[in-house]
Design a protein around this motif. Structure first.
Motif, PDB file in Angstrom:
ATOM      1  N   GLN A 195       0.923  -1.287  -0.152  1.00  0.00           N
ATOM      2  CA  GLN A 195      -0.101  -0.009  -0.125  1.00  0.00           C
ATOM      3  C   GLN A 195       0.981   1.294   0.220  1.00  0.00           C
ATOM      4  O   GLN A 195       2.202   1.262   0.687  1.00  0.00           O
ATOM      5  CB  GLN A 195      -0.874   0.024   1.202  1.00  0.00           C
ATOM      6  CG  GLN A 195      -1.876   0.953   1.380  1.00  0.00           C
ATOM      7  CD  GLN A 195      -2.865   0.995   2.321  1.00  0.00           C
ATOM      8  OE1 GLN A 195      -3.018   0.051   3.063  1.00  0.00           O
ATOM      9  NE2 GLN A 195      -3.741   1.864   2.605  1.00  0.00           N
ATOM     10  N   THR A 226       1.378  -4.091   4.022  1.00  0.00           N
ATOM     11  CA  THR A 226       0.228  -4.057   5.081  1.00  0.00           C
ATOM     12  C   THR A 226      -0.222  -5.357   5.115  1.00  0.00           C
ATOM     13  O   THR A 226      -1.530  -5.331   4.343  1.00  0.00           O
ATOM     14  CB  THR A 226      -0.593  -3.071   4.710  1.00  0.00           C
ATOM     15  OG1 THR A 226      -1.015  -2.947   3.583  1.00  0.00           O
ATOM     16  CG2 THR A 226       0.055  -1.669   4.815  1.00  0.00           C
ATOM     17  N   THR A 231      -2.865  -7.166   6.123  1.00  0.00           N
ATOM     18  CA  THR A 231      -4.348  -7.197   6.888  1.00  0.00           C
ATOM     19  C   THR A 231      -4.790  -8.573   6.410  1.00  0.00           C
ATOM     20  O   THR A 231      -5.307  -9.052   7.183  1.00  0.00           O
ATOM     21  CB  THR A 231      -5.011  -6.099   6.738  1.00  0.00           C
ATOM     22  OG1 THR A 231      -4.390  -4.888   6.851  1.00  0.00           O
ATOM     23  CG2 THR A 231      -6.281  -6.278   7.190  1.00  0.00           C
ATOM     24  N   ALA A 232      -4.707  -8.824   5.163  1.00  0.00           N
ATOM     25  CA  ALA A 232      -5.351 -10.282   4.492  1.00  0.00           C
ATOM     26  C   ALA A 232      -4.628 -10.469   3.233  1.00  0.00           C
ATOM     27  O   ALA A 232      -4.188  -9.464   2.522  1.00  0.00           O
ATOM     28  CB  ALA A 232      -6.752 -10.102   4.590  1.00  0.00           C
ATOM     29  N   LEU A 265      -7.086 -12.942   7.631  1.00  0.00           N
ATOM     30  CA  LEU A 265      -7.835 -11.893   8.101  1.00  0.00           C
ATOM     31  C   LEU A 265      -8.094 -12.011   9.698  1.00  0.00           C
ATOM     32  O   LEU A 265      -8.972 -12.640   9.897  1.00  0.00           O
ATOM     33  CB  LEU A 265      -8.958 -11.384   7.312  1.00  0.00           C
ATOM     34  CG  LEU A 265      -9.779 -10.139   7.924  1.00  0.00           C
ATOM     35  CD1 LEU A 265      -9.129  -8.904   7.580  1.00  0.00           C
ATOM     36  CD2 LEU A 265     -11.111 -10.114   7.167  1.00  0.00           C
ATOM     37  N   ARG A 266      -7.281 -11.435  10.435  1.00  0.00           N
ATOM     38  CA  ARG A 266      -7.059 -11.603  11.974  1.00  0.00           C
ATOM     39  C   ARG A 266      -7.976 -10.543  12.690  1.00  0.00           C
ATOM     40  O   ARG A 266      -7.485  -9.332  12.331  1.00  0.00           O
ATOM     41  CB  ARG A 266      -5.808 -11.818  12.561  1.00  0.00           C
ATOM     42  CG  ARG A 266      -6.105 -12.215  14.034  1.00  0.00           C
ATOM     43  CD  ARG A 266      -4.451 -13.184  14.486  1.00  0.00           C
ATOM     44  NE  ARG A 266      -4.961 -13.528  16.047  1.00  0.00           N
ATOM     45  CZ  ARG A 266      -4.463 -14.394  16.463  1.00  0.00           C
ATOM     46  NH1 ARG A 266      -3.177 -14.773  16.076  1.00  0.00           N
ATOM     47  NH2 ARG A 266      -4.495 -14.845  17.664  1.00  0.00           N
ATOM     48  N   VAL A 267      -8.990 -10.879  13.315  1.00  0.00           N
ATOM     49  CA  VAL A 267      -9.922  -9.816  13.866  1.00  0.00           C
ATOM     50  C   VAL A 267     -10.051 -10.099  15.202  1.00  0.00           C
ATOM     51  O   VAL A 267      -9.935 -11.433  15.571  1.00  0.00           O
ATOM     52  CB  VAL A 267     -10.876  -9.465  13.214  1.00  0.00           C
ATOM     53  CG1 VAL A 267     -10.952  -8.988  11.924  1.00  0.00           C
ATOM     54  CG2 VAL A 267     -12.032 -10.803  12.976  1.00  0.00           C
ATOM     55  N   ARG A 281     -14.202  -8.308   1.944  1.00  0.00           N
ATOM     56  CA  ARG A 281     -13.690  -7.908   3.167  1.00  0.00           C
ATOM     57  C   ARG A 281     -14.255  -7.090   3.888  1.00  0.00           C
ATOM     58  O   ARG A 281     -14.568  -7.272   5.131  1.00  0.00           O
ATOM     59  CB  ARG A 281     -12.158  -7.356   2.698  1.00  0.00           C
ATOM     60  CG  ARG A 281     -11.416  -7.020   3.891  1.00  0.00           C
ATOM     61  CD  ARG A 281     -10.095  -6.081   3.398  1.00  0.00           C
ATOM     62  NE  ARG A 281     -10.628  -4.884   2.891  1.00  0.00           N
ATOM     63  CZ  ARG A 281      -9.522  -4.095   2.491  1.00  0.00           C
ATOM     64  NH1 ARG A 281      -8.365  -4.268   2.531  1.00  0.00           N
ATOM     65  NH2 ARG A 281     -10.289  -2.898   2.056  1.00  0.00           N
ATOM     66  N   ASN A 282     -14.820  -5.969   3.391  1.00  0.00           N
ATOM     67  CA  ASN A 282     -15.676  -4.936   4.304  1.00  0.00           C
ATOM     68  C   ASN A 282     -16.722  -5.611   4.858  1.00  0.00           C
ATOM     69  O   ASN A 282     -17.077  -5.448   6.186  1.00  0.00           O
ATOM     70  CB  ASN A 282     -15.885  -3.747   3.621  1.00  0.00           C
ATOM     71  CG  ASN A 282     -14.658  -2.970   3.214  1.00  0.00           C
ATOM     72  OD1 ASN A 282     -13.643  -3.062   3.863  1.00  0.00           O
ATOM     73  ND2 ASN A 282     -14.881  -2.182   2.270  1.00  0.00           N
ATOM     74  N   ILE A 337     -15.950  -7.844   7.968  1.00  0.00           N
ATOM     75  CA  ILE A 337     -15.390  -6.891   8.983  1.00  0.00           C
ATOM     76  C   ILE A 337     -16.624  -6.430   9.500  1.00  0.00           C
ATOM     77  O   ILE A 337     -16.808  -6.169  10.901  1.00  0.00           O
ATOM     78  CB  ILE A 337     -14.295  -5.818   8.692  1.00  0.00           C
ATOM     79  CG1 ILE A 337     -13.092  -6.637   8.268  1.00  0.00           C
ATOM     80  CG2 ILE A 337     -14.101  -5.001   9.720  1.00  0.00           C
ATOM     81  CD1 ILE A 337     -11.923  -5.572   7.709  1.00  0.00           C
TER      82      ILE A 337
END
Length: 338
Positions: A127, A163, A165-166, A190-192, A245-246, A249
């Motif tokens: 990114q 980055t 994130t996933a 994707l770790r949350v 993805r959104n 989340i």
């Protein structure tokens, strides 16, 4: 790296050859894996990058390389590697799906004895570095720069930060007798985590149970998801990937101030899959896995003389063993290859 099951059950070309009275080859293929590629698009001072790890597998219409040691039909894996680089140079790269489709169609059109092509692409998550000018007190003529913020900040022309994130990936399978390629996209890693509004109660209570009802627990998981398209014409693959993805989340976290209740991992997973199918009609099926990454409350009861009171602040991360929850949601009357 490869989901070999995408080759299984294919109807392209001969599916078995009798090698003797007792055995036959029921599946076969070969290819080049883990081909690393960085593509730089130089558009004036602003540059864009795509870094991929790519695998290409071919299935030929004969098995004479196996049965007779005859290599005359083999497109060398080194040639497959070179093809990846040359097509990237010739056509550029937009996204994993379009490049995988381009590679698949090339191998089918170039080599008449290739019956099926499977291309797997993983994208490295680069990114643009973004700079935030803050109002902190500094010596005259200087500013404090925060390079870790990405929202509404000045994007750097040619510098990037990793980055993870996933991880984004795709699988594309093209065969001669198929009207269109099979395109499967996905994300993994994707770790949350959320610290409240997660419960797990009223589950089977028998002689094997030791886990009490949990009315408010830490919920953490590492989401892996893949989805198959029924149509890909004029599809904006990057937009769809961001939507999925959104949605995941959002269904996990909810409103930033209010949150959302999770009565089980299963329910959260289902709501995310359902919303994806509601929002993207071109997706025919979606599969999702959510392993439960546990954080157990540290028992402070034996230490009341040192630290009195209940503990709801200190937890012990435990990765193994862990529960695994998964489900696949499809539109009715559609058969998925996920």
């Amino acid at each position: 790296m490869f989901a070999h099951k995408l080759f299984k059950g294919s109807k392209s070309g001969p599916q078995s050859f009798i090698t003797d009275s007792n055995y036959c080859i029921t599946d076969h293929g070969y290819g080049k894996d883990a081909v690393k590629l960085l593509h730089v698009l130089r558009n004036g001072p602003a540059h864009s990058i795509k870094e991929f790890e790519i695998g290409t597998h071919l299935k030929l219409d004969t098995q004479k390389d196996y049965l007779k040691g005859d290599n005359s039909d083999i497109v060398a894996t080194d040639s497959q590697k070179n093809t990846i680089y040359l097509l990237a140079k010739k056509h550029g790269i937009q996204n994993p799906e379009e490049f995988a489709i381009l590679l698949s169609k090339h191998f089918l059109s170039k080599y008449s004895h290739v019956n099926e092509v499977h291309v797997h692409v993983e994208e490295y998550p680069w990114q643009r570095i973004c700079q935030e000018e803050t109002g902190c007190m500094e010596p005259p003529g200087t500013t404090n720069s925060n390079f870790s913020s990405f929202n509404n900040r000045q994007k750097h022309n040619h510098a990037f930060v990793f980055t993870p994130t996933a991880l984004r990936y795709c699988d594309v399978v093209c065969s001669r007798d198929a009207a269109s390629p099979t395109v499967i996209s996905g994300l993994k890693g994707l770790r949350v985590l959320k610290t409240t509004q997660s419960s797990f109660v009223n589950f089977v209570n028998d002689e094997y149970r030791s886990l009490p009802d949990q009315y408010d627990r830490i919920f953490s998981t590492v989401v892996d998801s893949s989805w198959e398209y029924s149509k890909t014409e004029n599809l904006k693959f990057c937009n769809v990937w961001n939507i999925v993805r959104n949605v995941i989340i959002k269904n996990f976290a909810g409103d930033p101030y209010v949150g959302v209740t999770s009565p089980s991992v299963q329910h959260t997973l289902y709501l995310a899959e359902k919303e994806v199918l509601d929002m993207v009609p071109q997706i025919s099926a979606i599969s999702m896995t959510m392993p439960n990454k546990h954080y157990f409350n540290f028992d402070t009861k034996p230490f009341q003389g040192l630290v009195p009171g209940e503990n709801n602040e200190v937890f012990i991360p435990v990765d193994k063993p862990h529960g695994t929850i998964y489900a696949q949601l499809e539109r009715k009357d559609m058969q998925s290859k996920l």
